[in-house]
Design a protein around this motif. Structure first.
Motif, mmCIF file in Angstrom:
data_model
loop_
_atom_site.group_PDB
_atom_site.id
_atom_site.type_symbol
_atom_site.label_atom_id
_atom_site.label_comp_id
_atom_site.label_asym_id
_atom_site.label_seq_id
_atom_site.Cartn_x
_atom_site.Cartn_y
_atom_site.Cartn_z
ATOM 1 N N GLY A 1 -10.896 10.540 -1.293
ATOM 2 C CA GLY A 1 -10.415 11.671 -0.511
ATOM 3 C C GLY A 1 -9.778 11.238 0.796
ATOM 4 N N GLU A 2 -10.128 10.018 1.270
ATOM 5 C CA GLU A 2 -9.493 9.499 2.480
ATOM 6 C C GLU A 2 -8.150 8.866 2.127
ATOM 7 N N GLU A 3 -7.219 8.937 3.062
ATOM 8 C CA GLU A 3 -5.885 8.376 2.854
ATOM 9 C C GLU A 3 -5.758 7.051 3.592
ATOM 10 N N VAL A 4 -5.053 6.123 2.954
ATOM 11 C CA VAL A 4 -4.904 4.768 3.469
ATOM 12 C C VAL A 4 -3.435 4.376 3.443
ATOM 13 N N ARG A 5 -3.038 3.589 4.426
ATOM 14 C CA ARG A 5 -1.652 3.103 4.503
ATOM 15 C C ARG A 5 -1.671 1.590 4.678
ATOM 16 N N ALA A 6 -0.739 0.903 4.022
ATOM 17 C CA ALA A 6 -0.632 -0.555 4.100
ATOM 18 C C ALA A 6 0.519 -0.950 5.020
ATOM 19 N N PHE A 7 0.318 -2.049 5.759
ATOM 20 C CA PHE A 7 1.325 -2.580 6.670
ATOM 21 C C PHE A 7 1.504 -4.081 6.400
ATOM 22 N N VAL A 8 2.740 -4.524 6.407
ATOM 23 C CA VAL A 8 3.060 -5.948 6.248
ATOM 24 C C VAL A 8 4.041 -6.328 7.340
ATOM 25 N N GLU A 9 3.707 -7.345 8.101
ATOM 26 C CA GLU A 9 4.647 -7.774 9.141
ATOM 27 C C GLU A 9 5.888 -8.363 8.483
ATOM 28 N N LEU A 10 7.027 -8.170 9.117
ATOM 29 C CA LEU A 10 8.260 -8.742 8.595
ATOM 30 C C LEU A 10 8.292 -10.246 8.856
ATOM 31 N N PRO A 11 8.802 -11.043 7.928
ATOM 32 C CA PRO A 11 8.864 -12.493 8.140
ATOM 33 C C PRO A 11 9.657 -12.835 9.396
ATOM 34 N N LYS B 1 -5.728 7.246 7.678
ATOM 35 C CA LYS B 1 -4.774 8.171 8.300
ATOM 36 C C LYS B 1 -5.047 8.341 9.778
ATOM 37 N N ASP B 2 -6.353 8.274 10.168
ATOM 38 C CA ASP B 2 -6.701 8.456 11.576
ATOM 39 C C ASP B 2 -6.623 7.163 12.383
#
Length: 333
Positions: A102-112, A127-128
């Motif tokens: 039920g919780e929302e998650v977001r992924a982040f990848v640094e740019l090379p 999300k929070d």
């Protein structure tokens, strides 16, 4: 930029494509990963992924298994590295906070830093803004690259002198038997993973044509491939055979994980052989950990090494009924 084989899922945020932030990060859309381990059992009892068990241990609900979040990085890292990500990609993560369904998650990848860079930092958050995991990813030969997240953590471990649950284990100890594993689309993966690959593909946060039986033969390798998160399932399905766990009964969780493809991808229906070894033991105020490296070989005449996994399995001291009694008898303060 390579053609992206990943398609939108049924997630409510699926129409939001990855985008670059001003902070030089690639950001994926919010996803709502599914809990698939509610019926997981081992050693004759339910796991931490069962709500009642989780609540007894002071958690608000059963957490989603950590490697489930790896799927959210696949489209971002494929966008950066192309086929190399699925063939020689390594993802290494320390799990920071649990996620419940039920919780929302977001992924982040640094740019090379440069177009030639093969190593990037990664993170995921709710999300929070609550951090979910922190880590690193790379492609190709690890020679010349910075240490990955788990490798850094292992290098910083202090010797453990007060193990109770894991006191019978030793660094360098190997699995009791050579394990053989295969993942077909409809293979039930055992009590540790009471679902099939098709079950997972029905709810995976990042669908990919190359995962499916219908379109997998059109992949660059001519065969359906196993998703990154399901490599953990493949390698974990027979882990009890290795005999590299501590005293029982006790409830554990994944505290960190690294999956490296060496001659990938790993394929649906392919048979692999596993060899395991304890590479570190550690403890914290609440847990004892065993760090195991699993080497994955193709079960063929030349038996090439195709992948490796490092897993930090942490067992909760409070879940072991005799912990206080045995700690006192051992003189553990």
């Amino acid at each position: 930029m390579p053609t992206i084989p990943f398609s939108a899922s049924t997630d409510t945020n699926a129409d939001a494509p990855p985008f670059a932030l001003p902070s030089a990060e690639l950001c994926g859309p919010l996803r709502s990963p599914r809990q698939m381990l509610a019926d997981q059992t081992y050693d004759g009892h339910r796991s931490i992924h069962d709500d009642a068990t989780a609540e007894k241990l002071g958690l608000r609900a059963a957490p989603i298994e950590g490697p489930t979040h790896f799927s959210q990085f696949d489209p971002l890292l494929y966008r950066l590295f192309g086929r190399a990500w699925l063939e020689t990609g390594c993802i290494s993560a320390h799990y920071q906070n649990m996620v419940v369904e039920g919780e929302e998650v977001r992924a982040f990848v640094e740019l090379p830093v440069t177009p030639q860079s093969r190593y990037v930092r990664i993170r995921a958050e709710k999300k929070d803004g609550t951090p979910v995991l922190t880590g690193s990813a790379s492609v190709g030969d690890p020679g010349g690259l910075p240490p990955h997240q788990l490798e850094q953590r292992i290098a910083q471990l202090r010797p453990s002198a007060g193990l109770v649950i894991n006191r019978d284990l030793k660094v360098g100890q190997r699995g009791a038997a050579l394990e053989t594993v295969t993942m077909g689309f409809d293979d039930h993966m055992g009590d540790h993973y009471p679902f099939t690959l098709n079950d997972k593909l029905a709810v995976i946060t990042e669908p990919c044509a190359w995962y499916s039986a219908e379109q997998g033969t059109a992949s660059p390798w001519g065969r359906p491939i196993i998703p990154t998160e399901m490599i953990s399932v493949l390698l974990g399905s027979t882990s009890a055979q290795a005999g590299l766990s501590g005293r029982k009964p006790a409830v554990g969780l994944f505290a960190g994980q690294q999956i490296r493809r060496i001659r990938g991808p790993l394929f649906v229906g392919q048979t692999y052989e596993l060899e395991r070894e304890i590479i570190a033991l550690s403890e914290s105020a609440r847990t004892e950990s065993v760090w195991v490296r699993t080497r994955v070989y193709e079960a063929s005449a030349d038996r090439p090494l195709v992948a490796e996994m490092i897993l930090n399995s942490a067992v909760l001291k409070a879940s072991y009924p005799r912990y206080d009694e045995e700690a006192r008898s051992l003189g553990v303060v």
